[in-house]
Design an enzyme around this catalytic site. Structure first.
Site, PDB file in Angstrom:
ATOM      1  N   SER A   1      -7.740   7.212  -6.800  1.00 55.73           N
ATOM      2  CA  SER A   1      -7.142   8.535  -6.615  1.00 55.73           C
ATOM      3  C   SER A   1      -7.462   9.170  -5.259  1.00 55.73           C
ATOM      4  O   SER A   1      -7.654  10.387  -5.166  1.00 55.73           O
ATOM      5  CB  SER A   1      -7.530   9.465  -7.764  1.00 55.73           C
ATOM      6  OG  SER A   1      -7.053   8.948  -9.000  1.00 55.73           O
TER       7      SER A   1
ATOM      8  N   ASN B   1      -2.748  -0.409  -1.369  1.00 57.30           N
ATOM      9  CA  ASN B   1      -2.471  -1.432  -2.377  1.00 57.30           C
ATOM     10  C   ASN B   1      -1.222  -0.967  -3.125  1.00 57.30           C
ATOM     11  O   ASN B   1      -1.293  -0.047  -3.937  1.00 57.30           O
ATOM     12  CB  ASN B   1      -3.670  -1.569  -3.327  1.00 57.30           C
ATOM     13  CG  ASN B   1      -3.383  -2.481  -4.507  1.00 57.30           C
ATOM     14  OD1 ASN B   1      -2.369  -3.183  -4.524  1.00 57.30           O
ATOM     15  ND2 ASN B   1      -4.260  -2.477  -5.495  1.00 57.30           N
ATOM     16  N   TRP B   2      -0.127  -1.604  -2.816  1.00 58.26           N
ATOM     17  CA  TRP B   2       1.148  -1.174  -3.421  1.00 58.26           C
ATOM     18  C   TRP B   2       1.272  -1.594  -4.884  1.00 58.26           C
ATOM     19  O   TRP B   2       2.196  -1.166  -5.569  1.00 58.26           O
ATOM     20  CB  TRP B   2       2.328  -1.749  -2.616  1.00 58.26           C
ATOM     21  CG  TRP B   2       2.600  -1.032  -1.329  1.00 58.26           C
ATOM     22  CD1 TRP B   2       1.946   0.066  -0.845  1.00 58.26           C
ATOM     23  CD2 TRP B   2       3.625  -1.343  -0.376  1.00 58.26           C
ATOM     24  NE1 TRP B   2       2.498   0.455   0.357  1.00 58.26           N
ATOM     25  CE2 TRP B   2       3.529  -0.400   0.665  1.00 58.26           C
ATOM     26  CE3 TRP B   2       4.607  -2.335  -0.297  1.00 58.26           C
ATOM     27  CZ2 TRP B   2       4.384  -0.413   1.769  1.00 58.26           C
ATOM     28  CZ3 TRP B   2       5.454  -2.357   0.807  1.00 58.26           C
ATOM     29  CH2 TRP B   2       5.341  -1.399   1.829  1.00 58.26           C
ATOM     30  N   LYS B   3       0.389  -2.479  -5.342  1.00 57.55           N
ATOM     31  CA  LYS B   3       0.473  -3.004  -6.716  1.00 57.55           C
ATOM     32  C   LYS B   3       1.879  -3.566  -6.950  1.00 57.55           C
ATOM     33  O   LYS B   3       2.471  -4.096  -6.013  1.00 57.55           O
ATOM     34  CB  LYS B   3       0.074  -1.910  -7.724  1.00 57.55           C
ATOM     35  CG  LYS B   3      -1.290  -1.281  -7.350  1.00 57.55           C
ATOM     36  CD  LYS B   3      -1.903  -0.435  -8.411  1.00 57.55           C
ATOM     37  CE  LYS B   3      -3.235   0.095  -7.904  1.00 57.55           C
ATOM     38  NZ  LYS B   3      -3.976   0.856  -8.909  1.00 57.55           N
TER      39      LYS B   3
ATOM     40  N   GLY C   1      -5.704   5.646 -10.602  1.00 56.59           N
ATOM     41  CA  GLY C   1      -4.423   6.120 -11.128  1.00 56.59           C
ATOM     42  C   GLY C   1      -4.545   7.295 -12.093  1.00 56.59           C
ATOM     43  O   GLY C   1      -3.587   7.647 -12.771  1.00 56.59           O
TER      44      GLY C   1
ATOM     45  N   GLU D   1     -14.296   0.622  -6.576  1.00 55.25           N
ATOM     46  CA  GLU D   1     -13.248   1.354  -7.286  1.00 55.25           C
ATOM     47  C   GLU D   1     -13.675   1.602  -8.726  1.00 55.25           C
ATOM     48  O   GLU D   1     -13.530   0.708  -9.581  1.00 55.25           O
ATOM     49  CB  GLU D   1     -11.946   0.544  -7.304  1.00 55.25           C
ATOM     50  CG  GLU D   1     -11.381   0.244  -5.941  1.00 55.25           C
ATOM     51  CD  GLU D   1      -9.867   0.030  -5.984  1.00 55.25           C
ATOM     52  OE1 GLU D   1      -9.174   0.670  -5.198  1.00 55.25           O
ATOM     53  OE2 GLU D   1      -9.390  -0.759  -6.820  1.00 55.25           O
TER      54      GLU D   1
ATOM     55  N   HIS E   1      -9.298  -7.277  -8.117  1.00 52.51           N
ATOM     56  CA  HIS E   1      -8.965  -5.895  -8.491  1.00 52.51           C
ATOM     57  C   HIS E   1      -9.191  -5.715  -9.996  1.00 52.51           C
ATOM     58  O   HIS E   1      -8.960  -6.644 -10.772  1.00 52.51           O
ATOM     59  CB  HIS E   1      -7.504  -5.591  -8.130  1.00 52.51           C
ATOM     60  CG  HIS E   1      -7.197  -4.134  -8.232  1.00 52.51           C
ATOM     61  ND1 HIS E   1      -6.940  -3.524  -9.432  1.00 52.51           N
ATOM     62  CD2 HIS E   1      -7.147  -3.162  -7.289  1.00 52.51           C
ATOM     63  CE1 HIS E   1      -6.733  -2.225  -9.218  1.00 52.51           C
ATOM     64  NE2 HIS E   1      -6.850  -1.979  -7.923  1.00 52.51           N
TER      65      HIS E   1
ATOM     66  N   GLY F   1      -4.019   3.364  -3.781  1.00 50.93           N
ATOM     67  CA  GLY F   1      -2.908   2.907  -4.614  1.00 50.93           C
ATOM     68  C   GLY F   1      -1.696   3.802  -4.436  1.00 50.93           C
ATOM     69  O   GLY F   1      -0.960   3.720  -3.454  1.00 50.93           O
ATOM     70  N   GLY F   2      -1.470   4.686  -5.410  1.00 50.55           N
ATOM     71  CA  GLY F   2      -0.277   5.534  -5.435  1.00 50.55           C
ATOM     72  C   GLY F   2       0.036   6.233  -4.119  1.00 50.55           C
ATOM     73  O   GLY F   2       1.207   6.291  -3.711  1.00 50.55           O
TER      74      GLY F   2
ATOM     75  N   GLU G   1      -7.515  -4.360 -12.186  1.00 48.89           N
ATOM     76  CA  GLU G   1      -6.323  -4.643 -13.004  1.00 48.89           C
ATOM     77  C   GLU G   1      -6.183  -6.144 -13.238  1.00 48.89           C
ATOM     78  O   GLU G   1      -5.726  -6.581 -14.295  1.00 48.89           O
ATOM     79  CB  GLU G   1      -5.069  -4.052 -12.332  1.00 48.89           C
ATOM     80  CG  GLU G   1      -5.046  -2.529 -12.463  1.00 48.89           C
ATOM     81  CD  GLU G   1      -4.355  -1.790 -11.335  1.00 48.89           C
ATOM     82  OE1 GLU G   1      -3.617  -2.419 -10.554  1.00 48.89           O
ATOM     83  OE2 GLU G   1      -4.574  -0.568 -11.233  1.00 48.89           O
TER      84      GLU G   1
HETATM   85  P1  13P Z   1      -4.889   4.894  -7.063  1.00 46.13           P
HETATM   86  O1  13P Z   1      -5.132   5.302  -5.623  1.00 46.13           O
HETATM   87  O2  13P Z   1      -3.456   4.972  -7.453  1.00 46.13           O
HETATM   88  O3  13P Z   1      -5.822   5.602  -7.985  1.00 46.13           O
HETATM   89  O4  13P Z   1      -5.261   3.331  -7.154  1.00 46.13           O
HETATM   90  C1  13P Z   1      -6.455   2.891  -6.633  1.00 46.13           C
HETATM   91  C2  13P Z   1      -6.442   1.410  -6.599  1.00 46.13           C
HETATM   92  O5  13P Z   1      -6.504   0.751  -7.628  1.00 46.13           O
HETATM   93  C3  13P Z   1      -6.320   0.755  -5.302  1.00 46.13           C
HETATM   94  O6  13P Z   1      -6.573  -0.601  -5.387  1.00 46.13           O
END
Ligand code: 13P
Length: 250
Positions: free
Chosen positions: A212, A9-11, A172, A166, A94, A233-234, A96
């Site tokens: 993470s 997930n590149w956000k 993050g 999640e 998600h 994510g990251g 967020e």
């Molecule tokens: P991180 O892997 O950066 O913690 O993000 C997780 C996430 O929200 C994937 O959708």
């Protein structure tokens, strides 16, 4: 046996030229995996990502969609629009989006139905906050979110829904749930699905862990009984790091 699905997930990251470079670098690194490889990219990268991923085993997803087919919804993108350019997956609900963009269990449910109506595979996110975790409410929160998300779906649709567990406090932050805790939460979700839709259906549902995930903890998480891959994510922004997560079993 459920297949592992490793999704990035590149956000709100990566310009088209960065997307093209990353996918070009990633493709040879993951070409031999048996795991499903997905990248959920910003809308503006979708077309470039799809073109670059052609002839590879990398699937492309979006990070959100609207539940209506079309109409006066300025700034929104529909499932039909995503499908029309070849998108296969879409992240729905998600944390967020729940936190910053007023996504509710009701809109999540509508979006999942719209995703299926358009032939898209939904990756549906559920997870508890730190406060809820500390109050001992994890199981209650995540099973309730799951129940409301899946309400009114056919057994076949439930079978084809991917759920991403999640925990919000792990996103993050560098804090990962222990593999045991993550696996137990996922078993709770699976048991809830079994209670409503039957064990047969529940055993087929792919349930990922997200929060993470890195190349250094992927193997421990993904080799538990019930964690069927991850939503990353990251660590999905760099081809080398993401490929190591995809290839955790090599
Ligand atoms: P991180 O892997 O950066 O913690 O993000 C997780 C996430 O929200 C994937 O959708």
């Amino acid at each position: 046996m459920r297949r592992k699905v490793i999704a990035g997930n590149w956000k709100m990251n990566m310009l088209p030229n960065e997307a093209i470079s990353m996918i070009t670098e990633l493709a040879p690194l993951v070409k031999d995996t048996e795991n499903e490889v997905v990248l959920c990219v910003p809308y503006t990268d979708l077309f470039y990502a799809l073109l670059t991923a052609q002839e590879t085993n990398i699937k492309i997803g979006a990070q959100n969609m609207h539940f209506e087919e079309k109409g006066a919804y300025t700034g929104e993108v529909s499932g039909a629009m995503l499908k029309s350019i070849g998108v296969e997956y879409v992240i729905i609900g998600h944390s967020e989006r729940r936190q910053y963009f007023a996504e509710t269990d009701e809109t999540v449910n509508k979006k999942i139905k719209a995703a299926f109506a358009n032939g898209l595979k939904p990756i549906v996110c559920v997870g508890e906050s730190l406060e809820e975790k500390e109050a001992g409410k994890t199981a209650e929160i995540i099973t309730n979110q799951t129940k409301l998300a899946l309400e009114g779906l056919t057994n076949e649709q439930v079978r084809n829904t991917i759920i991403a567990y999640e925990p919000i406090w792990a996103i993050g932050t560098g804090k990962t749930a222990t593999s045991e805790d993550a696996n137990n939460s996922i078993i709770c979700i699976r048991n809830k699905i079994a209670e409503i839709y039957g064990n047969d259906v529940a055993q087929d549902v792919i349930i990922q862990y997200g929060g993470s995930v890195k190349s250094t903890n992927a193997k421990e998480l993904f080799t538990t009984s019930d964690i069927d891959g991850g939503l990353i994510g990251g660590a999905s922004l760099k081809a080398d790091e993401f490929s190591k997560i995809v290839n955790y079993d090599k």
